[in-house]
Design a protein around this motif. Structure first.
Motif, PDB file in Angstrom:
ATOM      1  N   LEU A   1       0.828  -1.202   0.000  1.00 24.22           N
ATOM      2  CA  LEU A   1       0.000   0.000   0.000  1.00 24.22           C
ATOM      3  C   LEU A   1       0.861   1.251   0.000  1.00 24.22           C
ATOM      4  N   PHE A   2       1.893   1.260   0.829  1.00 19.38           N
ATOM      5  CA  PHE A   2       2.775   2.434   0.949  1.00 19.38           C
ATOM      6  C   PHE A   2       3.434   2.743  -0.392  1.00 19.38           C
ATOM      7  N   HIS A   3       4.013   1.728  -1.025  1.00 20.54           N
ATOM      8  CA  HIS A   3       4.746   1.961  -2.268  1.00 20.54           C
ATOM      9  C   HIS A   3       3.809   2.256  -3.443  1.00 20.54           C
ATOM     10  N   SER A   4       2.595   1.705  -3.417  1.00 25.79           N
ATOM     11  CA  SER A   4       1.631   2.001  -4.474  1.00 25.79           C
ATOM     12  C   SER A   4       1.216   3.465  -4.420  1.00 25.79           C
ATOM     13  N   ILE A   5       0.892   3.952  -3.227  1.00 18.90           N
ATOM     14  CA  ILE A   5       0.510   5.362  -3.073  1.00 18.90           C
ATOM     15  C   ILE A   5       1.689   6.276  -3.382  1.00 18.90           C
ATOM     16  N   SER A   6       2.860   5.918  -2.873  1.00 17.04           N
ATOM     17  CA  SER A   6       4.051   6.734  -3.103  1.00 17.04           C
ATOM     18  C   SER A   6       4.395   6.813  -4.584  1.00 17.04           C
ATOM     19  N   ALA A   7       4.219   5.707  -5.311  1.00 18.42           N
ATOM     20  CA  ALA A   7       4.535   5.695  -6.746  1.00 18.42           C
ATOM     21  C   ALA A   7       3.504   6.478  -7.549  1.00 18.42           C
ATOM     22  N   PHE A   8       2.219   6.243  -7.284  1.00 20.25           N
ATOM     23  CA  PHE A   8       1.180   6.951  -8.050  1.00 20.25           C
ATOM     24  C   PHE A   8       1.232   8.451  -7.791  1.00 20.25           C
ATOM     25  N   CYS A   9       1.533   8.834  -6.556  1.00 14.39           N
ATOM     26  CA  CYS A   9       1.644  10.256  -6.223  1.00 14.39           C
ATOM     27  C   CYS A   9       3.005  10.836  -6.590  1.00 14.39           C
ATOM     28  N   ASN A  10       3.860  10.008  -7.217  1.00 19.18           N
ATOM     29  CA  ASN A  10       5.183  10.450  -7.657  1.00 19.18           C
ATOM     30  C   ASN A  10       6.015  10.990  -6.496  1.00 19.18           C
ATOM     31  N   ALA A  11       5.895  10.341  -5.328  1.00 15.30           N
ATOM     32  CA  ALA A  11       6.551  10.848  -4.130  1.00 15.30           C
ATOM     33  C   ALA A  11       7.954  10.290  -3.933  1.00 15.30           C
ATOM     34  N   GLY A  12       8.173   9.008  -4.225  1.00 12.95           N
ATOM     35  CA  GLY A  12       9.514   8.449  -4.124  1.00 12.95           C
ATOM     36  C   GLY A  12       9.923   7.975  -2.740  1.00 12.95           C
ATOM     37  N   PHE A  13       9.054   8.090  -1.742  1.00 10.27           N
ATOM     38  CA  PHE A  13       9.351   7.542  -0.421  1.00 10.27           C
ATOM     39  C   PHE A  13       9.271   6.014  -0.492  1.00 10.27           C
ATOM     40  N   ASP A  14      10.179   5.328   0.198  1.00 10.00           N
ATOM     41  CA  ASP A  14      10.163   3.866   0.193  1.00 10.00           C
ATOM     42  C   ASP A  14      10.497   3.332   1.578  1.00 10.00           C
ATOM     43  N   LEU A  15      10.207   2.049   1.775  1.00  6.80           N
ATOM     44  CA  LEU A  15      10.468   1.382   3.055  1.00  6.80           C
ATOM     45  C   LEU A  15      11.479   0.253   2.913  1.00  6.80           C
ATOM     46  N   ILE A  16      12.177   0.184   1.791  1.00 10.35           N
ATOM     47  CA  ILE A  16      13.131  -0.896   1.559  1.00 10.35           C
ATOM     48  C   ILE A  16      14.450  -0.615   2.270  1.00 10.35           C
ATOM     49  N   GLY A  17      14.578   0.552   2.893  1.00 13.56           N
ATOM     50  CA  GLY A  17      15.760   0.862   3.686  1.00 13.56           C
ATOM     51  C   GLY A  17      15.921  -0.056   4.874  1.00 13.56           C
ATOM     52  N   ILE A  18      14.898  -0.889   5.151  1.00 17.19           N
ATOM     53  CA  ILE A  18      15.009  -1.863   6.234  1.00 17.19           C
ATOM     54  C   ILE A  18      16.118  -2.868   5.934  1.00 17.19           C
ATOM     55  N   ARG A  19      16.451  -3.029   4.652  1.00 15.14           N
ATOM     56  CA  ARG A  19      17.565  -3.901   4.251  1.00 15.14           C
ATOM     57  C   ARG A  19      18.878  -3.132   4.298  1.00 15.14           C
ATOM     58  N   THR A  20      18.936  -2.051   3.544  1.00 13.85           N
ATOM     59  CA  THR A  20      20.093  -1.155   3.551  1.00 13.85           C
ATOM     60  C   THR A  20      19.560   0.272   3.515  1.00 13.85           C
ATOM     61  N   PRO A  21      19.853   1.092   4.548  1.00  9.47           N
ATOM     62  CA  PRO A  21      19.302   2.456   4.595  1.00  9.47           C
ATOM     63  C   PRO A  21      19.567   3.237   3.308  1.00  9.47           C
ATOM     64  N   PHE A  22      18.555   3.983   2.880  1.00  8.12           N
ATOM     65  CA  PHE A  22      18.606   4.852   1.697  1.00  8.12           C
ATOM     66  C   PHE A  22      18.866   4.084   0.397  1.00  8.12           C
ATOM     67  N   SER A  23      18.520   2.800   0.366  1.00  9.84           N
ATOM     68  CA  SER A  23      18.833   1.979  -0.814  1.00  9.84           C
ATOM     69  C   SER A  23      17.758   2.040  -1.887  1.00  9.84           C
ATOM     70  N   SER A  24      16.597   2.632  -1.579  1.00 12.05           N
ATOM     71  CA  SER A  24      15.468   2.702  -2.503  1.00 12.05           C
ATOM     72  C   SER A  24      15.118   1.292  -2.999  1.00 12.05           C
ATOM     73  N   LEU A  25      14.912   1.122  -4.317  1.00  9.45           N
ATOM     74  CA  LEU A  25      14.488  -0.180  -4.850  1.00  9.45           C
ATOM     75  C   LEU A  25      15.623  -0.912  -5.550  1.00  9.45           C
ATOM     76  N   THR A  26      16.862  -0.631  -5.158  1.00  4.82           N
ATOM     77  CA  THR A  26      18.014  -1.259  -5.818  1.00  4.82           C
ATOM     78  C   THR A  26      18.026  -2.774  -5.661  1.00  4.82           C
ATOM     79  N   SER A  27      17.439  -3.283  -4.588  1.00  3.43           N
ATOM     80  CA  SER A  27      17.409  -4.736  -4.394  1.00  3.43           C
ATOM     81  C   SER A  27      16.358  -5.404  -5.281  1.00  3.43           C
ATOM     82  N   TYR A  28      15.545  -4.614  -5.973  1.00  2.13           N
ATOM     83  CA  TYR A  28      14.524  -5.161  -6.878  1.00  2.13           C
ATOM     84  C   TYR A  28      14.811  -4.769  -8.336  1.00  2.13           C
ATOM     85  N   SER A  29      16.069  -4.558  -8.672  1.00  6.41           N
ATOM     86  CA  SER A  29      16.420  -4.054  -9.997  1.00  6.41           C
ATOM     87  C   SER A  29      16.047  -5.003 -11.129  1.00  6.41           C
TER      88      SER A  29
END
Length: 435
Positions: A155-183
């Motif tokens: 839900l978080f990433h769907s809203i963030s993407a549609f609203c063109n916000a760019g906030f993500d929660l994948i930093g739980i793996r590596t801080p500030f990593s965005s979606l690099t682990s899903y390349s």
């Protein structure tokens, strides 16, 4: 008070309220209070759907704090006035002419008529697309993070993407990593890219899609221009990234990262590749894409695709010695060209001046500072990793640029329109050479 003064005050009020909520101890995982500047920066970034952050969203903010950020993103994406009118409609209150006029300017609608209907369409479309996006992301995130956390992440990433916000929660793996682990993850890449484009083309374009389906000739000229420019701004940069920036990457990953890095600078702020490894040419191309941004009446910021289209078409008409600028058999009014040139100048000046001040203040390379200011004024959120380490002055500059990028250009232009001076002039005419 003009319509866009109302919009600006609305954004400011939500930003300040969000800042106060994010300062509460319950908003952080550590239980400590966040400084006002850090909370203000985060709230501004969320409401202005930017994505630049001082603290990693996943590791620093609690579930409450993440919820506040997501709510601010949703309000900023749909627009303050859209939310206000929706609440008024639900509560049965009458919508006055002032509110209708303000809403018309906020979503770049052609007329005041039917504005309440358009507001309802915007809300229904937003909710539907975000729910579909979350449902498509859920299998991947539920697999990786467990059921309940996966639902929240979807839900978080769907809203963030549609609203063109760019906030993500994948930093739980590596801080500030965005979606690099899903390349190379096809579902995440495809869904996020589609959501970004869907939010960035504008609600009036979605209205054309709803009303006319595949009958492209019946679309508004603005929608046709948006589709044309959006397609070019995705396809051409993707080709560059594919052949030059990712030439040593395996083919499957090469296709995904090239497309994603072409889509995301359009004010989205996610990334699946390390942007610090790009060449200066690649970083400059991203800066240009960030400044252009999305389309009018959308969840995106930036100068807008139509501004670029009008300026390019105007230049081509000069080269071809044409008297007027045309799109799809329609003439563009001279006022529109002047407004486009004014917006372009404002964005370029603020982008350059902000970058030079940050570069001088922080003693960092100018290109790095310009990347940051382009990201801020284009409400993108991409960064070369310097945001958390910047000083007080630089953070204030970025806050101002993010706010201006979301409401400033439109505020000035429509304020000018609403107080248009008579055509006559007390000054005599005289030619001036401009080239």
């Amino acid at each position: 008070m003009t319509s866009f003064q109302v919009i600006s005050l609305g954004f400011l009020s939500v930003i300040l309220l969000g800042s106060l909520l994010l300062m509460l101890p319950i908003a952080t995982k550590s239980g400590q209070c966040t400084s006002f500047l850090d909370a203000l920066f985060t709230a501004t970034s969320a409401v202005c759907v930017t994505g630049l952050v001082i603290n990693d969203t996943a590791t620093y903010w609690s579930l409450f704090g993440q919820g506040v950020i997501l709510l601010l993103i949703q309000i900023g994406g749909m627009g303050i006035i859209t939310i206000a009118i929706a609440i008024a409609v639900v509560s049965g209150r009458k919508i006055g002419l002032m509110q209708r006029s303000t809403m018309q300017e906020a979503i770049s609608a052609p007329t005041v008529g039917g504005i309440v209907r358009r507001t309802q369409f915007i809300i229904r479309t937003t909710i539907l697309i975000e729910i579909i996006g979350a449902a498509l992301l859920a299998p991947v995130f539920c697999r990786d993070f467990g059921f309940w956390k996966g639902i929240w992440y979807s839900l978080f990433h769907s809203i963030s993407a549609f609203c063109n916000a760019g906030f993500d929660l994948i930093g739980i793996r590596t801080p500030f990593s965005s979606l690099t682990s899903y390349s190379v993850q096809p579902i995440v890449n495809l869904v996020i890219m589609v959501l970004i484009v869907a939010g960035g083309i504008g609600f009036l374009t979605w209205e054309d899609i709803k009303n006319h389906k595949w009958h492209f000739k019946k679309y508004r000229m603005q929608s046709k221009v948006i589709f044309m420019v959006t397609g070019l701004l995705i396809f051409l940069p993707a080709l560059y990234f594919f052949y030059f920036e990712f030439s040593d990457v395996p083919l499957k990953e090469r296709v995904w990262v090239s497309l994603f890095q072409s889509v995301t600078p359009r004010t989205a702020g996610f990334n699946t590749a390390d942007l610090t490894l790009f060449s200066e040419v690649g970083q400059m191309l991203i800066i240009m894409l960030m400044l252009i941004g999305g389309s009018p009446g959308s969840t995106a910021g930036g100068m807008k695709t139509t501004t670029l289209a009008v300026l390019v078409s105007s230049a081509l008409s000069v080269f071809r010695k044409k008297e007027h600028t045309h799109f799809f058999g329609r003439q563009i009014p001279d006022d529109t060209i002047r407004y486009a040139a004014t917006i372009f100048l404002m964005y370029i000046v603020l982008f350059l001046v902000g970058g030079m001040v940050i570069s001088s203040t922080e003693d960092i390379p100018l290109m790095t500072a310009l990347f940051e200011t382009a990201s801020a004024i284009g409400t993108v959120g991409l960064s070369l990793g310097i945001t958390p380490d910047l000083g007080l002055v630089s953070h204030i500059i970025l806050i101002c640029l993010m706010f201006f990028g979301r409401v400033g250009g439109l505020t000035l232009i429509f304020a000018t329109v609403s107080e248009k001076k008579p055509n006559g002039s007390k000054y005599p005419k005289e030619k001036i050479t401009v080239g």
